[in-house]
Design a protein around this motif. Structure first.
Motif, short mmCIF file in Angstrom:
data_model
loop_
_atom_site.label_atom_id
_atom_site.label_comp_id
_atom_site.label_asym_id
_atom_site.label_seq_id
_atom_site.Cartn_x
_atom_site.Cartn_y
_atom_site.Cartn_z
N ARG A 32 -8.62 -1.87 -0.78
CA ARG A 32 -7.32 -1.93 -1.44
C ARG A 32 -6.35 -2.83 -0.67
NH1 ARG A 32 -5.87 2.31 -5.03
NH2 ARG A 32 -7.72 3.47 -5.69
N ASP A 45 -2.47 5.03 -2.78
CA ASP A 45 -3.68 4.28 -2.39
C ASP A 45 -4.47 5.06 -1.35
OD1 ASP A 45 -3.37 1.80 -3.91
OD2 ASP A 45 -1.59 1.49 -2.68
N ARG A 101 -7.44 -8.26 -0.70
CA ARG A 101 -7.78 -8.55 -2.11
C ARG A 101 -8.36 -9.94 -2.26
NH1 ARG A 101 -1.93 -6.06 -3.92
NH2 ARG A 101 -2.45 -3.90 -3.49
N LEU A 143 0.84 -1.20 0.00
CA LEU A 143 0.00 0.00 0.00
C LEU A 143 0.87 1.25 0.00
CD1 LEU A 143 -2.77 -0.91 2.62
CD2 LEU A 143 -2.96 -0.91 0.13
N LEU A 171 -9.93 2.13 1.70
CA LEU A 171 -8.56 1.69 1.99
C LEU A 171 -8.56 0.20 2.32
CD1 LEU A 171 -5.64 2.63 2.26
CD2 LEU A 171 -6.08 3.07 4.70
N ALA A 229 -8.18 6.53 -1.71
CA ALA A 229 -9.23 6.13 -0.77
C ALA A 229 -9.93 7.36 -0.20
CB ALA A 229 -8.63 5.29 0.36
#
Length: 255
Positions: free
Chosen positions: A252, A22, A255, A18, A249, A26
């Motif tokens: 992301r 990212d 997954r 991250l 967030l 977010a």
């Protein structure tokens, strides 16, 4: 152990890369969610702000300034649970589902009661922090209290010692609660998962992305305290923004 194995918790793959890009994305997505469905954010934020005002009034009216300071310092710890409905709003916008008060309010029952269990855990930690903070106050200022000039008292050696020790303890408690909730709460809204697994995934995300997640924790803390300053009014914007952004967030990160 391979990188892939280190990044897995059961069936879930946890990101270890991250970036601030990212995080920025977010926050931008969270702002779009708030603008698209502002009534939900304002509703939950208003309830949280009213709770803060009521708690402050209770301790102030009783002359319990020590308890007031302790409760005010720890109150933002409960903010993630006030955002539970906002996670559902973001989830529905992302999946293209219709948004309504029924499913949004029903989000607190996510995972067959898993989310309320997390709420109990957070409340216990909050109560523990308030007791700890009051104890620290008593150790340093128990005899004199804040007196007629609280600011001057806080600038004395005893007052500065109280602020230093209290901040250190509070930081540890806040970091612990942040680590177990920052991903677990939106995950419980988004997936069929038990709260233990969600907590483990949350902690793993923080471990694998320590600097970024600690930066996010600091941003949350600063914005929350700044929003509380003007009679909690700032929470009407800050809480929805942080709630929606946290959901994106999480998406992301897992997954």
């Amino acid at each position: 152990m391979s990188a892939l194995a280190r990044n897995r918790v059961g069936q879930y793959e946890v990101a270890s890369d991250l970036s601030f890009g990212d995080l920025s994305a977010a926050v931008a997505a969270g702002w779009r969610d708030f603008r698209a469905a502002p009534l939900y954010g304002l509703f939950f934020a208003a309830i949280f702000a009213a709770a803060g005002i009521g708690l402050s009034y209770y301790f102030y009216n009783r002359g319990e300034l020590a308890w007031l300071i302790a409760a005010a310092a720890g109150f933002p710890l409960l903010a993630p649970f006030a955002a539970a409905g906002l996670y559902e709003v973001s989830r529905r916008r992302l999946s293209g589902d219709s948004i309504g008060w029924g499913p949004v309010l029903g989000a607190v029952k996510a995972g067959d009661g898993q989310l309320p269990v997390m709420g109990v855990i957070a409340f216990v930690i909050f109560a523990f922090w308030v007791i700890l903070a009051h104890t620290v106050f008593g150790v340093f200022l128990g005899q004199s209290g804040l007196g007629a000039t609280p600011l001057q008292t806080l600038l004395t050696p005893a007052g500065l010692g109280m602020l230093g020790v209290g901040s250190a303890i509070g930081g540890i408690v806040a970091l612990f609660l942040f680590a177990i909730t920052v991903v677990s709460l939106p995950m419980l809204i988004d997936r069929e998962v038990d709260f233990i697994t969600a907590i483990i995934v949350s902690v793993r995300v923080v471990q694998l992305n320590t600097f970024l997640m600690l930066s996010w924790a600091v941003i949350i803390a600063l914005l929350a305290f700044a929003a509380m300053a003007p009679a909690f009014v700032g929470l009407l914007v800050v809480l929805p923004l942080l709630g929606h952004a946290t959901f994106h967030l999480y998406r992301r990160a897992v997954r």
